[in-house]
Design an enzyme around this catalytic site. Structure first.
Site, PDB file in Angstrom:
ATOM      1  N   TYR A 124     -46.469  17.156  -0.414  1.00 42.53           N
ATOM      2  CA  TYR A 124     -46.109  15.985   0.390  1.00 42.53           C
ATOM      3  C   TYR A 124     -44.601  15.993   0.644  1.00 42.53           C
ATOM      4  O   TYR A 124     -43.807  16.207  -0.271  1.00 42.53           O
ATOM      5  CB  TYR A 124     -46.543  14.704  -0.340  1.00 42.53           C
ATOM      6  CG  TYR A 124     -45.930  13.479   0.270  1.00 42.53           C
ATOM      7  CD1 TYR A 124     -46.152  13.156   1.600  1.00 42.53           C
ATOM      8  CD2 TYR A 124     -45.101  12.651  -0.476  1.00 42.53           C
ATOM      9  CE1 TYR A 124     -45.565  12.035   2.171  1.00 42.53           C
ATOM     10  CE2 TYR A 124     -44.517  11.525   0.082  1.00 42.53           C
ATOM     11  CZ  TYR A 124     -44.748  11.235   1.418  1.00 42.53           C
ATOM     12  OH  TYR A 124     -44.162  10.135   1.981  1.00 42.53           O
ATOM     13  N   ARG A 181     -41.123  -6.890 -16.834  1.00 37.28           N
ATOM     14  CA  ARG A 181     -40.858  -5.476 -16.524  1.00 37.28           C
ATOM     15  C   ARG A 181     -41.576  -4.540 -17.497  1.00 37.28           C
ATOM     16  O   ARG A 181     -41.716  -3.347 -17.255  1.00 37.28           O
ATOM     17  CB  ARG A 181     -39.345  -5.209 -16.511  1.00 37.28           C
ATOM     18  CG  ARG A 181     -38.991  -3.819 -16.040  1.00 37.28           C
ATOM     19  CD  ARG A 181     -37.542  -3.621 -15.568  1.00 37.28           C
ATOM     20  NE  ARG A 181     -36.591  -4.560 -16.077  1.00 37.28           N
ATOM     21  CZ  ARG A 181     -36.008  -4.506 -17.290  1.00 37.28           C
ATOM     22  NH1 ARG A 181     -36.339  -3.532 -18.125  1.00 37.28           N
ATOM     23  NH2 ARG A 181     -35.127  -5.404 -17.645  1.00 37.28           N
ATOM     24  N   ASP A 184     -50.640  16.311  -8.386  1.00 37.77           N
ATOM     25  CA  ASP A 184     -50.751  15.161  -7.490  1.00 37.77           C
ATOM     26  C   ASP A 184     -52.185  15.179  -6.952  1.00 37.77           C
ATOM     27  O   ASP A 184     -52.564  16.075  -6.196  1.00 37.77           O
ATOM     28  CB  ASP A 184     -49.717  15.282  -6.362  1.00 37.77           C
ATOM     29  CG  ASP A 184     -49.724  14.062  -5.436  1.00 37.77           C
ATOM     30  OD1 ASP A 184     -50.802  13.454  -5.266  1.00 37.77           O
ATOM     31  OD2 ASP A 184     -48.672  13.750  -4.850  1.00 37.77           O
ATOM     32  N   LYS A 232     -53.059   5.289  -1.161  1.00 41.54           N
ATOM     33  CA  LYS A 232     -54.022   5.984  -0.290  1.00 41.54           C
ATOM     34  C   LYS A 232     -55.458   5.615  -0.683  1.00 41.54           C
ATOM     35  O   LYS A 232     -55.840   4.468  -0.598  1.00 41.54           O
ATOM     36  CB  LYS A 232     -53.771   7.490  -0.345  1.00 41.54           C
ATOM     37  CG  LYS A 232     -52.290   7.878  -0.243  1.00 41.54           C
ATOM     38  CD  LYS A 232     -51.624   7.431   1.037  1.00 41.54           C
ATOM     39  CE  LYS A 232     -50.194   7.959   1.084  1.00 41.54           C
ATOM     40  NZ  LYS A 232     -49.293   7.194   1.903  1.00 41.54           N
TER      41      LYS A 232
HETATM   42  C1  LIG Z   1     -49.912  13.497  -1.689  1.00 46.58           C
HETATM   43  C2  LIG Z   1     -48.934  12.354  -1.723  1.00 46.58           C
HETATM   44  N1  LIG Z   1     -48.204  12.145  -2.823  1.00 46.58           N
HETATM   45  C3  LIG Z   1     -47.310  11.136  -2.894  1.00 46.58           C
HETATM   46  C4  LIG Z   1     -47.096  10.292  -1.818  1.00 46.58           C
HETATM   47  C5  LIG Z   1     -46.078   9.186  -1.925  1.00 46.58           C
HETATM   48  O1  LIG Z   1     -46.728   7.982  -2.119  1.00 46.58           O
HETATM   49  P1  LIG Z   1     -46.151   6.555  -1.633  1.00 46.58           P
HETATM   50  O2  LIG Z   1     -46.095   6.587  -0.152  1.00 46.58           O
HETATM   51  O3  LIG Z   1     -47.141   5.606  -2.216  1.00 46.58           O
HETATM   52  O4  LIG Z   1     -44.778   6.427  -2.235  1.00 46.58           O
HETATM   53  C6  LIG Z   1     -47.841  10.467  -0.660  1.00 46.58           C
HETATM   54  C7  LIG Z   1     -47.625   9.580   0.515  1.00 46.58           C
HETATM   55  O5  LIG Z   1     -48.009   9.903   1.627  1.00 46.58           O
HETATM   56  C8  LIG Z   1     -48.787  11.524  -0.611  1.00 46.58           C
HETATM   57  O6  LIG Z   1     -49.530  11.744   0.491  1.00 46.58           O
END
Ligand SMILES: Cc1ncc(COP(=O)(O)O)c(C=O)c1O
Length: 350
Positions: A92, A41, A163, A188
């Protein structure tokens, strides 16, 4: 080294006889005690290789997480009880839902903003503890003036996090604007093949790195070794994939803007994501089901083109147009994805 070279070479074993070129997948829940690793971990050599590579590309130190949302939750956990968090109203949806969940439990006070209104965001920074930015936003495709907002946030004593999932370090390196943290859904573009969920936080602040690592150790939001290996394998071709996806997206944007049946094409000028706004939700529903090559699917940033009408999710912001289809442009031949999309749009008029 320049970014394309970094993507290929960072995080590799040393060039020494008998060393593998690629970091092996270390399947270990525990290590012989007395060294640096101790327990699964806390550390894993395969995560470390991935972290070295993404950290090098973003220009900071990286921590890998089990998903993008695990990384988001870890950052939001830094906020003290009752403190204010400024965030884009069109971030998001999962991030906005986390903010709403924390608000409902009286943990934090979110203040949602239109990130394109820099004056309003700067004003909102007052008394904030954390300023969350996502630029471009998913799926509204809005771009924030990160340097201006960063300054106002730091003047207020707040952390600033970006982000960077949509742009990736190939197109934008927010740490160079002096923000405190970069977050990724590595699921992604970073991993890039729609086969793994992973997240990451990158920072230049050693103290913050220690706090975040401590949270990950304690909560256990860690990736598997195989996931880290897949994400690293994907990251090696990130520069090529981004270049091709962006070139395809720019061509699609040009052609889509010539069509009278399209209400709006949202594209910030870079990247592989497009907000295609059709006049009605019904038309958008039709189109997302009418393509043959484009996959009707919710994720993004893979080699294959995907699309979905975002308001099909009941939790998506009501200010996102009902007819907005989020296009994640892949690396196929642009003529094939254009013909498929144009055919679906034509069919929606019948
Ligand atoms: C801009 C953005 N941030 C965070 C996330 C969350 O990521 P995860 O689906 O890997 O938990 C996403 C998922 O679509 C996203 O598009």
């Amino acid at each position: 080294m320049r970014p394309s070279t970094q993507a290929v070479h960072a995080g590799r074993p040393p060039h020494e006889p008998d060393q593998p070129l690629n970091t092996p997948i270390t399947m270990a829940s525990t290590y012989v005690a007395g060294g640096d690793l101790e327990y699964g971990r806390y550390a894993n050599p395969t995560w470390t290789a991935f972290e070295d590579a993404l950290g090098t590309l973003e220009g900071g130190r990286c921590l890998a997480f089990s998903s993008g949302l695990a990384a988001v939750a870890t950052v939001l956990d830094l906020v003290g009880n009752g403190q204010k968090v400024v965030a884009p109203r069109h971030a998001y949806n999962g991030s906005v839902m986390q903010l709403a969940d924390l608000e409902a439990r009286e943990r934090i006070k979110p203040h949602l903003v239109d990130v394109t209104d820099t004056d309003a965001v700067v004003a909102a920074c007052e008394e904030a503890s954390l300023v969350w930015l996502e630029s471009p936003t998913n799926p509204a495709m809005e771009v924030a003036d990160v340097p201006a907002i960063r300054k106002a946030a730091h003047d207020a004593g707040a952390y600033v996090v970006v982000d960077n999932t949509f742009a990736t370090p190939m197109l934008q390196r927010p740490l160079e604007w002096d923000v405190d943290m970069v977050v990724h859904s590595a699921t992604k573009y970073i991993a890039g093949h729609s086969d793994v969920l992973m997240g990451a936080i990158v920072t230049r602040d050693e103290e913050l790195f220690g706090v975040l690592k401590g949270r990950r150790d304690l909560v256990g939001a860690i990736p598997g070794a195989f996931e880290a290996w897949l994400a690293l394998r994907g990251l090696r071709t990130l520069p090529l994939r981004m270049e091709k996806a962006q070139a395809n997206a720019q061509e699609l944007v040009r052609r889509l803007r010539e069509r009278a049946d399209v209400a709006e094409v949202r594209y910030p000028g870079f990247g592989g994501m497009i907000g295609l706004v059709l006049p009605t939700g019904e038309k958008a529903d039709f189109v997302q089901h009418a393509t043959e090559l484009w996959v009707y699917a919710t994720s993004l940033g893979g080699v294959e083109s995907t699309l979905e009408r975002r308001r099909r999710w009941k939790t998506e912001a009501p200010t996102i147009p009902d007819g907005l289809i989020r296009l994640s442009v892949g690396i196929e031949d642009v003529e094939d994805i254009w013909e498929d999309l144009a055919r679906a749009l034509d069919a929606s008029a019948r």
